[in-house]
Motif scaffolding. Structure first.
Motif, PDB file in Angstrom:
ATOM      1  N   VAL A   1       0.873  -1.148  -0.143  1.00 29.81           N
ATOM      2  CA  VAL A   1      -0.245  -0.352  -0.044  1.00 29.81           C
ATOM      3  C   VAL A   1       0.577   1.308   0.289  1.00 29.81           C
ATOM      4  O   VAL A   1       0.446   2.640  -0.760  1.00 29.81           O
ATOM      5  CB  VAL A   1      -1.197  -0.092   0.812  1.00 29.81           C
ATOM      6  N   ASP A   2       1.870   1.300   0.782  1.00 30.62           N
ATOM      7  CA  ASP A   2       2.749   2.485   0.541  1.00 30.62           C
ATOM      8  C   ASP A   2       3.079   2.741  -0.310  1.00 30.62           C
ATOM      9  O   ASP A   2       3.796   4.152  -0.845  1.00 30.62           O
ATOM     10  CB  ASP A   2       3.836   1.565   1.520  1.00 30.62           C
ATOM     11  N   GLU A   3       3.934   1.469  -1.518  1.00 29.46           N
ATOM     12  CA  GLU A   3       4.370   1.649  -2.841  1.00 29.46           C
ATOM     13  C   GLU A   3       3.157   2.288  -3.619  1.00 29.46           C
ATOM     14  O   GLU A   3       3.634   3.217  -4.243  1.00 29.46           O
ATOM     15  CB  GLU A   3       4.865   0.747  -3.349  1.00 29.46           C
ATOM     16  N   ILE A   4       1.556   1.973  -3.612  1.00 32.66           N
ATOM     17  CA  ILE A   4       0.732   2.033  -3.934  1.00 32.66           C
ATOM     18  C   ILE A   4       0.659   3.452  -4.534  1.00 32.66           C
ATOM     19  O   ILE A   4       0.500   4.206  -5.368  1.00 32.66           O
ATOM     20  CB  ILE A   4      -0.387   1.115  -3.847  1.00 32.66           C
ATOM     21  N   THR A   5       0.171   4.039  -2.947  1.00 36.60           N
ATOM     22  CA  THR A   5       0.254   5.474  -2.759  1.00 36.60           C
ATOM     23  C   THR A   5       1.816   6.212  -3.240  1.00 36.60           C
ATOM     24  O   THR A   5       1.426   7.500  -3.435  1.00 36.60           O
ATOM     25  CB  THR A   5       0.286   5.940  -1.562  1.00 36.60           C
ATOM     26  N   ALA A   6       2.488   5.837  -3.100  1.00 37.65           N
ATOM     27  CA  ALA A   6       4.310   6.637  -3.776  1.00 37.65           C
ATOM     28  C   ALA A   6       3.410   6.717  -5.700  1.00 37.65           C
ATOM     29  O   ALA A   6       4.322   7.447  -6.039  1.00 37.65           O
ATOM     30  CB  ALA A   6       4.871   6.049  -3.599  1.00 37.65           C
ATOM     31  N   VAL A   7       3.365   5.661  -6.041  1.00 39.14           N
ATOM     32  CA  VAL A   7       3.161   5.928  -7.560  1.00 39.14           C
ATOM     33  C   VAL A   7       1.561   6.264  -8.094  1.00 39.14           C
ATOM     34  O   VAL A   7       2.661   7.261  -8.508  1.00 39.14           O
ATOM     35  CB  VAL A   7       3.154   4.260  -7.920  1.00 39.14           C
ATOM     36  N   ALA A   8       1.017   6.238  -7.024  1.00 40.48           N
ATOM     37  CA  ALA A   8      -0.008   7.441  -7.250  1.00 40.48           C
ATOM     38  C   ALA A   8       0.312   8.585  -7.334  1.00 40.48           C
ATOM     39  O   ALA A   8      -0.174   9.979  -8.408  1.00 40.48           O
ATOM     40  CB  ALA A   8      -0.985   7.162  -6.359  1.00 40.48           C
ATOM     41  N   ARG A   9       1.068   9.034  -6.316  1.00 42.75           N
ATOM     42  CA  ARG A   9       1.600  10.721  -6.186  1.00 42.75           C
ATOM     43  C   ARG A   9       3.103  11.456  -7.085  1.00 42.75           C
ATOM     44  O   ARG A   9       2.991  11.822  -7.438  1.00 42.75           O
ATOM     45  CB  ARG A   9       1.906  11.196  -4.670  1.00 42.75           C
ATOM     46  N   ASP A  10       3.967  10.033  -7.201  1.00 45.12           N
ATOM     47  CA  ASP A  10       4.850   9.840  -8.471  1.00 45.12           C
ATOM     48  C   ASP A  10       4.505  10.498 -10.147  1.00 45.12           C
ATOM     49  O   ASP A  10       4.581  10.987 -10.410  1.00 45.12           O
ATOM     50  CB  ASP A  10       5.903   9.453  -7.658  1.00 45.12           C
ATOM     51  N   HIS A  11       3.300   9.889 -10.455  1.00 44.46           N
ATOM     52  CA  HIS A  11       3.218   9.446 -11.591  1.00 44.46           C
ATOM     53  C   HIS A  11       1.514  10.571 -12.090  1.00 44.46           C
ATOM     54  O   HIS A  11       1.793  10.552 -12.183  1.00 44.46           O
ATOM     55  CB  HIS A  11       2.882   8.128 -12.176  1.00 44.46           C
ATOM     56  N   ASN A  12       1.135  11.208 -10.265  1.00 45.32           N
ATOM     57  CA  ASN A  12      -0.253  11.810 -10.621  1.00 45.32           C
ATOM     58  C   ASN A  12      -1.400  10.593 -11.544  1.00 45.32           C
ATOM     59  O   ASN A  12      -1.890  11.975 -12.200  1.00 45.32           O
ATOM     60  CB  ASN A  12       0.049  13.106 -11.393  1.00 45.32           C
ATOM     61  N   ILE A  13      -2.160  10.114 -10.845  1.00 43.47           N
ATOM     62  CA  ILE A  13      -3.204   9.393 -10.756  1.00 43.47           C
ATOM     63  C   ILE A  13      -3.766   8.985  -9.440  1.00 43.47           C
ATOM     64  O   ILE A  13      -3.128   9.047  -8.827  1.00 43.47           O
ATOM     65  CB  ILE A  13      -2.409   8.356 -11.588  1.00 43.47           C
ATOM     66  N   HIS A  14      -4.686   8.356 -10.077  1.00 44.14           N
ATOM     67  CA  HIS A  14      -5.203   7.632  -8.927  1.00 44.14           C
ATOM     68  C   HIS A  14      -5.562   6.922  -8.949  1.00 44.14           C
ATOM     69  O   HIS A  14      -5.891   5.810 -10.309  1.00 44.14           O
ATOM     70  CB  HIS A  14      -7.332   8.703  -9.012  1.00 44.14           C
ATOM     71  N   VAL A  15      -5.181   5.786  -7.560  1.00 43.36           N
ATOM     72  CA  VAL A  15      -5.431   4.199  -7.578  1.00 43.36           C
ATOM     73  C   VAL A  15      -6.016   3.702  -7.116  1.00 43.36           C
ATOM     74  O   VAL A  15      -6.453   4.392  -5.655  1.00 43.36           O
ATOM     75  CB  VAL A  15      -4.310   3.718  -6.805  1.00 43.36           C
ATOM     76  N   HIS A  16      -7.488   2.910  -7.539  1.00 46.61           N
ATOM     77  CA  HIS A  16      -8.708   2.465  -6.921  1.00 46.61           C
ATOM     78  C   HIS A  16      -8.678   1.298  -6.658  1.00 46.61           C
ATOM     79  O   HIS A  16      -8.319   0.204  -7.463  1.00 46.61           O
ATOM     80  CB  HIS A  16      -9.715   2.648  -7.612  1.00 46.61           C
ATOM     81  N   LEU A  17      -8.653   1.408  -5.158  1.00 46.42           N
ATOM     82  CA  LEU A  17      -8.107  -0.120  -4.798  1.00 46.42           C
ATOM     83  C   LEU A  17      -9.117  -1.308  -4.067  1.00 46.42           C
ATOM     84  O   LEU A  17      -9.801  -0.258  -3.302  1.00 46.42           O
ATOM     85  CB  LEU A  17      -6.675  -0.343  -3.148  1.00 46.42           C
TER      86      LEU A  17
END
Length: 205
Positions: free
Chosen positions: A141-157
């Motif tokens: 979850v920490d990595e997914i939040t980082a990906v969302a932030r770094d690439h300016n996307i929204h992740v729906h988990l």
């Protein structure tokens, strides 16, 4: 009203058969209608089944109803859906358990190469081996939040809740499976609950 802001993660938690995939499918259709590009990574349902359910939501018609021209009708709905979704809907064809690294890689690829702004991951437990591996859950979850932030996307988990004493009980945040770090790290939490008692009462009246 709810705004899915870029750089954030939203968690959808509920029981089996509670409607999590139906809710997120409807949300995905709404985002596509707004011109957003969407990628669905479903490890619990084949892409064919995902599209079929979205077709029913898109058309508002039960495609299982027998009819003389069913094949032609379904073809017509598919044509309309293709015009609606175009290149804004992507599906990752992988069922069963995957590694967290695979999911992260596909999410990054979707953002960088496909221009996707919203990624749906169904579900968390398919990405992390072992329901009691809390450290792995937290790390993912920490990595997914980082990906969302770094690439300016929204992740729906999408995630599951613990089995309650009765399906009539409405779950709360503490009923979500796994470590509490999951809900601590995401930005938004939706609890999806299907009121089966109410459905039953309506059908028996």
């Amino acid at each position: 009203s709810f705004r899915f802001r870029r750089g954030e993660v939203t968690l959808y938690a509920g029981s089996n058969g509670g409607g999590k995939s139906l809710v997120t499918g409807q949300i995905a259709l709404g985002l596509i209608q707004q011109g957003q590009r969407v990628c669905i990574q479903s490890f619990e349902m084949k892409p064919k089944r995902t599209v079929y359910r979205m077709l029913r939501q898109f058309s508002g018609v039960n495609l299982d109803v027998p009819r003389m021209d069913r094949a032609r009708y379904v073809g017509s709905v598919l044509d309309r859906f293709h015009g609606f979704a175009g290149n804004r809907l992507w599906l990752y064809d992988q069922q069963g358990t995957v590694t967290s690294n695979q999911v992260i890689a596909v999410t990054r690829f979707s953002a960088l190469e496909l221009g996707v702004g919203h990624v749906f991951i169904d579900s968390l437990m398919k990405c992390v081996p072992g329901e009691d591996d809390y450290n792995a859950q937290k790390a993912f979850v920490d990595e997914i939040t980082a990906v969302a932030r770094d690439h300016n996307i929204h992740v729906h988990l999408i995630h599951h809740i613990r089995k309650l004493q009765s399906e009539e009980l409405q779950p709360n945040k503490l009923d979500i499976k796994g470590t509490g770090a999951i809900t601590d790290q995401v930005d938004n939490v939706f609890l999806v609950w299907r009121n089966k008692k109410k459905e039953h009462d309506l059908h028996t009246k």
